[in-house]
Design a protein around this motif. Structure first.
Motif, PDB file in Angstrom:
ATOM      1  N   UNK A  85      54.154 -21.537 -40.525  1.00  0.00           N
ATOM      2  CA  UNK A  85      53.437 -20.805 -39.234  1.00  0.00           C
ATOM      3  C   UNK A  85      54.700 -20.780 -38.229  1.00  0.00           C
ATOM      4  N   UNK A  86      55.344 -21.630 -38.079  1.00  0.00           N
ATOM      5  CA  UNK A  86      56.421 -21.677 -36.923  1.00  0.00           C
ATOM      6  C   UNK A  86      57.377 -20.777 -37.168  1.00  0.00           C
ATOM      7  N   UNK A  87      57.586 -20.360 -38.657  1.00  0.00           N
ATOM      8  CA  UNK A  87      58.783 -19.437 -39.035  1.00  0.00           C
ATOM      9  C   UNK A  87      58.478 -18.033 -38.889  1.00  0.00           C
ATOM     10  N   UNK A  88      56.945 -17.974 -38.691  1.00  0.00           N
ATOM     11  CA  UNK A  88      56.482 -16.599 -38.911  1.00  0.00           C
ATOM     12  C   UNK A  88      56.236 -15.856 -37.716  1.00  0.00           C
ATOM     13  N   UNK A  89      56.044 -14.524 -37.584  1.00  0.00           N
ATOM     14  CA  UNK A  89      55.546 -13.865 -36.310  1.00  0.00           C
ATOM     15  C   UNK A  89      54.659 -12.844 -37.285  1.00  0.00           C
ATOM     16  N   UNK A  90      53.521 -12.824 -36.892  1.00  0.00           N
ATOM     17  CA  UNK A  90      52.436 -12.148 -37.688  1.00  0.00           C
ATOM     18  C   UNK A  90      51.743 -10.976 -36.667  1.00  0.00           C
ATOM     19  N   UNK A 101      42.996  -9.456 -20.829  1.00  0.00           N
ATOM     20  CA  UNK A 101      44.340 -10.024 -20.113  1.00  0.00           C
ATOM     21  C   UNK A 101      45.382  -9.084 -19.868  1.00  0.00           C
ATOM     22  N   UNK A 102      46.178  -9.344 -19.128  1.00  0.00           N
ATOM     23  CA  UNK A 102      47.324  -8.579 -19.055  1.00  0.00           C
ATOM     24  C   UNK A 102      48.444  -8.677 -20.055  1.00  0.00           C
ATOM     25  N   UNK A 103      49.167  -7.581 -19.963  1.00  0.00           N
ATOM     26  CA  UNK A 103      50.372  -7.758 -21.015  1.00  0.00           C
ATOM     27  C   UNK A 103      51.022  -9.203 -21.087  1.00  0.00           C
ATOM     28  N   UNK A 104      51.312  -9.575 -19.830  1.00  0.00           N
ATOM     29  CA  UNK A 104      52.017 -10.851 -19.971  1.00  0.00           C
ATOM     30  C   UNK A 104      51.158 -12.013 -20.528  1.00  0.00           C
ATOM     31  N   UNK A 105      50.052 -11.977 -19.714  1.00  0.00           N
ATOM     32  CA  UNK A 105      49.213 -13.018 -20.102  1.00  0.00           C
ATOM     33  C   UNK A 105      49.025 -13.255 -21.554  1.00  0.00           C
ATOM     34  N   UNK A 106      48.884 -12.119 -22.236  1.00  0.00           N
ATOM     35  CA  UNK A 106      48.685 -12.037 -23.679  1.00  0.00           C
ATOM     36  C   UNK A 106      50.196 -12.738 -24.292  1.00  0.00           C
ATOM     37  N   UNK A 107      51.337 -12.324 -23.885  1.00  0.00           N
ATOM     38  CA  UNK A 107      52.357 -12.696 -24.424  1.00  0.00           C
ATOM     39  C   UNK A 107      52.562 -14.335 -24.084  1.00  0.00           C
ATOM     40  N   UNK A 108      52.164 -14.777 -22.711  1.00  0.00           N
ATOM     41  CA  UNK A 108      52.389 -16.141 -22.650  1.00  0.00           C
ATOM     42  C   UNK A 108      51.269 -17.130 -23.301  1.00  0.00           C
ATOM     43  N   UNK A 109      50.097 -16.480 -23.799  1.00  0.00           N
ATOM     44  CA  UNK A 109      49.264 -17.335 -24.694  1.00  0.00           C
ATOM     45  C   UNK A 109      50.110 -17.737 -26.077  1.00  0.00           C
ATOM     46  N   UNK A 110      50.851 -16.676 -26.458  1.00  0.00           N
ATOM     47  CA  UNK A 110      51.549 -16.945 -27.566  1.00  0.00           C
ATOM     48  C   UNK A 110      52.799 -17.989 -27.478  1.00  0.00           C
ATOM     49  N   UNK A 111      53.454 -17.716 -26.158  1.00  0.00           N
ATOM     50  CA  UNK A 111      54.490 -18.823 -25.920  1.00  0.00           C
ATOM     51  C   UNK A 111      53.840 -20.305 -25.801  1.00  0.00           C
ATOM     52  N   UNK A 112      52.570 -20.236 -25.304  1.00  0.00           N
ATOM     53  CA  UNK A 112      51.966 -21.647 -25.070  1.00  0.00           C
ATOM     54  C   UNK A 112      51.666 -22.226 -26.603  1.00  0.00           C
ATOM     55  N   UNK A 113      51.085 -21.391 -27.166  1.00  0.00           N
ATOM     56  CA  UNK A 113      50.754 -22.038 -28.605  1.00  0.00           C
ATOM     57  C   UNK A 113      51.855 -22.257 -29.514  1.00  0.00           C
ATOM     58  N   UNK A 114      53.052 -21.680 -29.350  1.00  0.00           N
ATOM     59  CA  UNK A 114      54.184 -21.876 -29.935  1.00  0.00           C
ATOM     60  C   UNK A 114      55.121 -22.923 -29.268  1.00  0.00           C
ATOM     61  N   UNK A 115      54.492 -23.694 -28.346  1.00  0.00           N
ATOM     62  CA  UNK A 115      55.128 -24.945 -27.855  1.00  0.00           C
ATOM     63  C   UNK A 115      56.601 -24.667 -27.034  1.00  0.00           C
TER      64      UNK A 115
END
Lengths: 281, 222
Positions: A85-90, A101-115
């Motif tokens: 999962x860490x190697x994949x972008x899906x 959410x805003x675009x930035x918040x959407x991306x920030x969520x995924x930054x958070x869950x990928x540590x």
């Protein structure tokens, strides 16, 4: 994950061996053999119900791997799920950005869950948005985005974790031709810049012809033809021998035969696809 | 844009132009983030989910207001009426004071149950699918969702407390006790959202869910 570097250089980014998956009696994927070279854009094509999405769901660890083997950059998708999962972008087929959410918040969520560490989170999110040309719209609500922008936002969500293998399930479904081109341009630009491997499924043969390095035609759970679009077309031309230039669509028709409607996917898939299309479009 | 040291030329405005990542200011997108391990994963995911819920509430407070209507009506109409007619034995305390804590519990429970059930909608869209392909253990995902419901309920509880205070309900202002209320609301909501997520996980479709929705706990019994 120390070994993803060397394998990524020239090796195989994804290997499937005899992958099989059944829903009850239906064998959705029936012995899939596949090898995707690192750095290429690989297209997985096939009619509705061919097993593309099921195969993708096995590779992305959403479904177990009951039979056969799937290795993503050397990691076994059945046993090392977290590493894979860490190697994949899906980017799934359905709409996956959160409209509230805003675009930035959407991306920030995924930054958070990928540590992603706090100190580089803002920069990384900004770069992912920049990569898909959404910097100006980043602080608008995702509900105000057009279909193409939503797709690009979903791409940014997948890119923020620096994946080595990007899996796109019908990235251009329901988009108008201009938005489709734009999505593909961004996929290609990011791939050129980062050297990541891209596995994409699509129904649009013209897209596969234009943008994929190699394509695999899938039918009834198996790969029926594999090669560069040029090679597949040349092969069919030689076999027909009538001098006419076949398109990739002709190759597709040749492979899938006339039984296209025999098992055209589940009702649920159709409903989902339509809904995706109507929401995106 | 982040400062890219010694970039040969500025980030190109043309997205199609290929080039090394650093040239386009995408250097961070080449480096996978360092993975958290062990016990730190679950708290980090819980925090991420709670942040999302707070961001949503910041963008759209409509839900907060509409959900405040019901407790406000309860307090204003039932509360005031029953205080006057003394129809319900409350053991000597005013009916409003008797009612307010129950309203907090009711709002928290409703929010939590509906929040858990929302997972069916997220499952139909790709939001959940995409989260499942991140390095998030399934337990962390459920815990995260549960505490996000808790955060939402907590905010609603504050609204109810404020309305109650305005109506002159004799509340304690002891911060420790209020903190205790917060803790109970958070954990209680987490529990109820887990319960509804379990139900959602069993029934899987919205149509079947409607039947279950009929057998909600008898909240009117407060």
């Amino acid at each position: 994950m120390s070994d993803d570097g060397p394998i990524a250089e020239g090796g195989a980014a994804l290997v499937c061996n005899g992958l099989a998956y059944s829903f009850g009696e239906t064998r959705a994927v029936d012995g899939l053999d596949l090898s995707v070279t690192a750095g290429e854009v690989f297209g997985l094509l096939g009619p509705n119900g061919a097993g593309k999405t099921t195969a993708i769901r096995c590779i992305t660890t959403l479904l177990p791997v009951p039979a056969g083997m799937v290795r993503v950059l050397g990691h076994d998708a059945a046993r090392e799920r977290m590493a894979v999962r860490r190697l994949l972008g899906y980017v799934p087929q359905q709409l996956s950005a959160d409209a509230a959410l805003t675009g930035r918040e959407n991306v920030a969520l995924f930054a958070r869950v990928f540590d992603v560490a706090r100190r580089e989170r803002a920069d990384r999110v900004a770069q992912a948005l920049e990569a898909v040309d959404l910097t100006e719209a980043a602080d608008r609500m995702a509900s105000t985005y057009s279909g193409g922008m939503v797709r690009r936002l979903e791409l940014a969500q997948a890119l923020v974790s620096a994946p080595r293998l990007l899996m796109l399930d019908e990235p251009t479904i329901g988009l108008d031709p201009i938005a489709r081109t734009s999505v593909w341009d961004h996929i290609n630009a990011v791939r050129a810049a980062t050297g990541m491997t891209v596995l994409v499924t699509t129904h649009y043969m013209d897209e596969a012809d234009q943008y994929c390095g190699r394509v695999a035609l899938m039918h009834r759970g198996r790969i029926r033809a594999l090669g560069t679009p040029e090679a597949l077309k040349a092969d069919l031309r030689d076999r027909r021998g009538d001098g006419a230039k076949p398109t990739l669509e002709d190759v597709f028709r040749d492979v899938a035969g006339s039984g296209l409607d025999a098992q055209g996917g589940e009702f649920r898939d159709v409903r989902r696809t339509r809904r995706t299309a109507s929401r995106v479009g | 844009m982040s400062a890219v040291p010694a970039a040969p030329h500025p980030a190109s405005a043309d997205p199609v132009e290929p080039g090394p990542a650093a040239d386009r200011g995408l250097d961070l997108l080449l480096v996978p983030p360092r993975a958290r391990t062990g016990w730190r994963v679950v708290p980090a995911r819980v925090l991420a989910m709670c942040v999302v819920e707070l961001q949503k509430l910041r963008h759209d407070r409509t839900e907060l207001y509409t959900r405040a209507v019901q407790p406000a009506l309860w307090l204003l109409i039932y509360g005031e009426t029953f205080t006057r007619i003394r129809a319900i034995p409350t053991g000597g305390i005013p009916y409003l004071d008797y009612l307010a804590p129950g309203l907090i519990a009711q709002s928290a429970m409703f929010i939590a149950i509906f929040y858990g059930i929302m997972i069916i909608w997220e499952r139909d869209s790709g939001i959940l699918t995409k989260l499942l392909v991140t390095p998030t253990p399934r337990t962390a995902l459920v815990t995260g969702k549960a505490f996000a419901a808790g955060v939402k309920s907590l905010i609603q509880a504050i609204v109810v407390v404020v309305i109650a205070a305005l109506l002159g309900v004799a509340l304690t202002w002891n911060p420790l006790r209020l903190l205790g209320v917060g803790g109970i609301v958070l954990l209680g909501s987490a529990f109820f959202s887990c319960l509804s997520m379990t139900i959602a996980g069993i029934v899987l479709t919205r149509d079947r869910l409607m039947g279950i929705g009929q057998v909600k706990p008898p909240s009117q019994a407060i």
